[in-house]
Structure formats: structure tokens, C-alpha cells
Motif scaffolding. Structure first.
Motif, short mmCIF file in Angstrom:
data_model
loop_
_atom_site.label_atom_id
_atom_site.label_comp_id
_atom_site.label_asym_id
_atom_site.label_seq_id
_atom_site.Cartn_x
_atom_site.Cartn_y
_atom_site.Cartn_z
N ILE A 72 -6.67 1.25 -1.30
CA ILE A 72 -6.28 2.01 -0.09
C ILE A 72 -7.47 2.80 0.45
O ILE A 72 -7.67 2.90 1.67
CB ILE A 72 -5.10 2.93 -0.42
CG1 ILE A 72 -3.87 2.09 -0.80
CG2 ILE A 72 -4.77 3.83 0.76
CD1 ILE A 72 -2.74 2.88 -1.41
N SER A 73 -8.28 3.35 -0.45
CA SER A 73 -9.46 4.12 -0.01
C SER A 73 -10.41 3.24 0.78
O SER A 73 -10.93 3.64 1.83
CB SER A 73 -10.17 4.71 -1.23
OG SER A 73 -9.33 5.59 -1.93
N SER A 92 -4.66 0.94 -7.09
CA SER A 92 -4.01 1.15 -5.80
C SER A 92 -4.81 2.12 -4.95
O SER A 92 -5.04 1.89 -3.75
CB SER A 92 -2.59 1.69 -6.00
OG SER A 92 -1.82 0.82 -6.79
N GLU A 93 -5.24 3.21 -5.54
CA GLU A 93 -6.01 4.22 -4.81
C GLU A 93 -7.34 3.65 -4.33
O GLU A 93 -7.78 3.94 -3.21
CB GLU A 93 -6.25 5.43 -5.70
CG GLU A 93 -6.98 6.57 -4.99
CD GLU A 93 -7.14 7.78 -5.89
OE1 GLU A 93 -7.93 8.66 -5.54
OE2 GLU A 93 -6.46 7.83 -6.93
N CYS A 143 0.84 -1.21 0.00
CA CYS A 143 0.00 0.00 0.00
C CYS A 143 0.87 1.26 0.00
O CYS A 143 0.58 2.23 -0.70
CB CYS A 143 -0.92 0.00 1.21
SG CYS A 143 -2.26 -1.22 1.12
N GLU A 144 1.94 1.24 0.78
CA GLU A 144 2.84 2.38 0.82
C GLU A 144 3.51 2.61 -0.53
O GLU A 144 3.66 3.74 -0.99
CB GLU A 144 3.91 2.16 1.89
CG GLU A 144 3.39 2.21 3.32
CD GLU A 144 4.46 1.91 4.33
OE1 GLU A 144 5.63 1.71 3.91
OE2 GLU A 144 4.15 1.85 5.53
N ILE A 159 0.74 3.91 -3.16
CA ILE A 159 -0.18 4.98 -2.79
C ILE A 159 -0.18 6.13 -3.77
O ILE A 159 -1.18 6.83 -3.95
CB ILE A 159 0.13 5.47 -1.36
CG1 ILE A 159 -1.04 6.28 -0.82
CG2 ILE A 159 1.41 6.31 -1.33
CD1 ILE A 159 -0.92 6.58 0.66
N SER A 186 -1.59 10.97 3.47
CA SER A 186 -0.73 9.81 3.23
C SER A 186 0.40 10.14 2.26
O SER A 186 1.54 9.72 2.45
CB SER A 186 -1.57 8.66 2.67
OG SER A 186 -2.55 8.24 3.60
#
Length: 222
Positions: A97-98, A93-94, A83-84, A87, A209
């Protein structure tokens, strides 16, 4: 990031994304929301019960995700690193993570539960109205006996009684229509406010983030 690492990031994010959109994840989560949303009545003051429900919601969601990660031989630490790394990439990916951030966001959770509660109330009103207007199957009346001299015509008092019943039925129908309209307006307004607030909070969370990630990169560069 090497090609192999990039491929690993893509693979894990894609796997988690499809899991979060699958029935295996969504069904128990939606069942929980429908069962527990009744306590969220929209009152502004904080209730201890709200916090308790949210804690169980977080435990359910992260428990399902953790179980899936174990099945694909990945750990929570692996997923956090992915995730890092992903990001700032946007796209899938977004979205992943959302969804993860929203799980732990109590304010968004409370708004979601209240909106679902109002939606179910509106659906219940509509179902009740449908049942009230469901026609009964036609029944052939028995043959009426021939009138006799003892039978008397309907009095004015009886006719007035029937008119009163008709007026009361019309009033009930009018009140029902007003209740349905008010419930629909309230639900649509709540959903619009919830969507706007969720978009604003999500944008803030993603921005924070990104700032933290940039700060970490600067520190590593020094």
C-alpha cells in the motif's frame, strides 16, 4: 472474513508485492527516473514540466501494475478491495500500500527526482575525475641524439612557463576536489531531508487511511 477470503487477500498481496520488487517493474521505472530527472533542478517554484513528467510516471507505474493484474486474472477493483482489507494488518500489506500511495504523491515524486538528479551529477563528476587521472600506457622515448654546440640550455623564461602550467594543474585539481566535496555534501543532505519527509508523509497517509477505514466500519455497523 472467511478463511477462503483471507487466503485470497494474502495471495493477491503477495503476488503484487513480488511484482513491485521484480526487475520487470523496477527496470522501466528506474529508466524513466534516470531519463527525466534532469529537469528537476531543485527550484522552489512549480513548473508545468514537473506536473507533465509526474503524470507520465503515474501512467507508467499503474500501467505496469494493471498489465500484471490482468495476467493473474485480477482486476483493479479486486486489488483495491484487498488493499482496504489488508491496510490494518501491517507487514507485506503495508509495504504494498505504501508503494502504491507514493506513486501518486507529487511532492514525494519531485523530491525523489531532484535527489536522483543530484546523485547522477555527483557520479558524473567522479567519473570525470577518474578519467582525468587514468594513466597512459608507458611509451619508451626514442634515443636522444648527442648534444651539439648549437643546442642552448633552457632559459629562465621557459622554466617559468613550465612552473605556471604546473600551478594551473594543481589549481584545477583543487577546484575539482572542492566541487566533488560540495556535491557530495549537497546530495547527502538532500537524501536525508527526503527520507525524513517521506517517512512523515507515509505515516500521515497510513493514519488517514486507517481513520477512513474505521469510519466506514462504524457506518456499516450503524
Amino acid at each position: 472474513m472467511g478463511a477462503q477470503q483471507q487466503e485470497d487477500v494474502n495471495w493477491l498481496l503477495e503476488a503484487v508485492y513480488f511484482f513491485l520488487t521484480s526487475k520487470r517493474y523496477k527496470n522501466p521505472v528506474l529508466d524513466f527516473i534516470d531519463t527525466e530527472c534532469v529537469v528537476f533542478d531543485g527550484e522552489e517554484e512549480m513548473k508545468l514540466e514537473y506536473t507533465s513528467v509526474h503524470e507520465r510516471f503515474v501512467k507508467l507505474c499503474f500501467g505496469l501494475i494493471e498489465e500484471f493484474l490482468k495476467e493473474i486474472d485480477a482486476t483493479q477493483e479486486d486489488f483495491a478491495k484487498v488493499c482496504e482489507q489488508g491496510i490494518a494488518r501491517g507487514g507485506m500489506s503495508e509495504e504494498v500500500i505504501s508503494q502504491i500511495l507514493v506513486i501518486d504523491d507529487f511532492i514525494t515524486f519531485r523530491r525523489m527526482m531532484y535527489a536522483r538528479n543530484k546523485e547522477l551529477e555527483f557520479q558524473a563528476l567522479q567519473e570525470w575525475k577518474r578519467k582525468q587521472h587514468t594513466p597512459f600506457p608507458p611509451v619508451m622515448p626514442p634515443e636522444a641524439p648527442a648534444p651539439t654546440a648549437e643546442q642552448e640550455p633552457k632559459t629562465d623564461k621557459a622554466a617559468q612557463g613550465e612552473q605556471v602550467e604546473v600551478d594551473e594543474a594543481a589549481l584545477d585539481e583543487q577546484l575539482l576536489q572542492e566541487a566533488l566535496l560540495q556535491s557530495k555534501r549537497s546530495y547527502e543532505a538532500d537524501m536525508a531531508r527526503q527520507q525524513q519527509l517521506e517517512e512523515e508523509e507515509l505515516a500521515k497517509a497510513l493514519q488517514l487511511s486507517l481513520q477512513e477505514d474505521a469510519q466506514i466500519n462504524l457506518q456499516e455497523a450503524d
